[in-house]
Design a protein around this motif. Structure first.
Motif, PDB file in Angstrom:
ATOM      1  N   GLY A 163       0.817  -1.140  -0.111  1.00 35.57           N
ATOM      2  CA  GLY A 163       0.017  -0.005  -0.053  1.00 35.57           C
ATOM      3  C   GLY A 163       0.993   1.170  -0.017  1.00 35.57           C
ATOM      4  O   GLY A 163       1.918   1.322  -0.384  1.00 35.57           O
ATOM      5  N   ALA A 164       0.553   2.308   0.626  1.00 33.78           N
ATOM      6  CA  ALA A 164       1.045   3.441   0.585  1.00 33.78           C
ATOM      7  C   ALA A 164       2.314   3.638   1.535  1.00 33.78           C
ATOM      8  O   ALA A 164       3.235   4.379   1.376  1.00 33.78           O
ATOM      9  CB  ALA A 164       0.126   4.662   1.177  1.00 33.78           C
ATOM     10  N   ALA A 165       2.528   2.507   2.335  1.00 33.16           N
ATOM     11  CA  ALA A 165       3.763   2.291   3.085  1.00 33.16           C
ATOM     12  C   ALA A 165       4.924   2.149   2.314  1.00 33.16           C
ATOM     13  O   ALA A 165       6.128   2.231   2.610  1.00 33.16           O
ATOM     14  CB  ALA A 165       3.480   1.371   4.131  1.00 33.16           C
ATOM     15  N   GLN A 166       4.769   1.434   1.055  1.00 25.85           N
ATOM     16  CA  GLN A 166       5.738   1.376   0.364  1.00 25.85           C
ATOM     17  C   GLN A 166       6.519   2.529  -0.102  1.00 25.85           C
ATOM     18  O   GLN A 166       7.762   2.613  -0.271  1.00 25.85           O
ATOM     19  CB  GLN A 166       5.414   0.566  -1.028  1.00 25.85           C
ATOM     20  N   VAL A 167       5.825   3.686  -0.047  1.00 29.99           N
ATOM     21  CA  VAL A 167       6.345   4.769  -0.303  1.00 29.99           C
ATOM     22  C   VAL A 167       7.094   5.636   0.723  1.00 29.99           C
ATOM     23  O   VAL A 167       8.389   5.645   0.616  1.00 29.99           O
ATOM     24  CB  VAL A 167       5.356   5.666  -1.153  1.00 29.99           C
ATOM     25  N   TRP A 168       6.284   5.608   2.025  1.00 33.83           N
ATOM     26  CA  TRP A 168       7.011   6.428   2.827  1.00 33.83           C
ATOM     27  C   TRP A 168       7.647   5.584   3.802  1.00 33.83           C
ATOM     28  O   TRP A 168       8.501   6.116   4.648  1.00 33.83           O
ATOM     29  CB  TRP A 168       5.907   7.102   3.589  1.00 33.83           C
TER      30      TRP A 168
END
Length: 201
Positions: A163-168
């Motif tokens: 999810g978005a955790a891959q980015v931040w």
């Protein structure tokens, strides 16, 4: 001076002025420490002990590489006839490749979740952040932003991956997630390019 630095003796002198031999020795020491942390500790105490190794060993390697980006002849480089960005690029990319090869071996026996792929990805991302910081705040303090960011991510990353955790939270993601790889590669390319073009602040 540019002709001198193009000869083998000049290249060796340039490497010594940038403390490259010391950086290579320090990276080897980081690799030995990572091997000890990954396989020398008691497994029953911390079965997931590779997670901190994959998160913190790249940070140590990036700090070594970042402080080595300092130059004692910054004004001469800016006044040189030939551009110095290729030399800066070779230094940062070469040390990154060396660190990636050594530290990947430290976790080579992992099942793949937090193995060599995650280690190499985290080294690339950490070096990118450090190289960018060297161009903005100077090589001596270039490790601070990477330390602050990776420490915050290590403490605050969610247990669920993807999810978005891959980015931040890319440093805490498994090694096979494309979003985490894309973020780390973008940080590496942007940071190394910025340092190569501008040099240390």
């Amino acid at each position: 001076m540019t002709a001198f630095c193009s000869r083998p003796a000049g290249a060796l002198l340039l490497a010594r002025s940038r403390a490259v031999p010391l950086a290579l020795a320090s990276l080897a020491a980081v690799a030995v420490l990572a091997v000890w942390a990954a396989y020398g500790l008691d497994a029953h105490l911390d079965p997931g002990r590779l997670v901190p190794v994959v998160a913190l060993a790249p940070l140590m390697a990036a700090a070594v590489i970042g402080t080595g980006l300092h130059t004692p002849m910054q004004e001469l480089e800016r006044a040189a006839v030939r551009p110095w960005w290729p030399r800066r690029l070779v230094q940062s990319a070469g040390l990154t490749a060396f660190a990636s090869a050594l530290l990947a071996l430290a976790v080579i026996f992992d099942d793949g979740t937090f193995g060599p792929a995650a280690m190499v990805r985290n080294i690339l991302g950490a070096v990118g952040v450090t190289a960018a910081a060297s161009a903005v705040i100077g090589a001596r303090l270039s490790w601070l932003p990477a330390f602050a960011y990776l420490s915050a991510v290590y403490l605050g990353a969610p247990r669920a991956h993807g999810g978005a955790a891959q980015v931040w939270a890319w440093p805490m993601q498994p090694g096979d997630l494309p979003g985490a790889w894309a973020t780390a590669l973008a940080a590496f390319v942007l940071g190394v390019t910025l340092h190569a073009c501008r040099g240390p602040a």
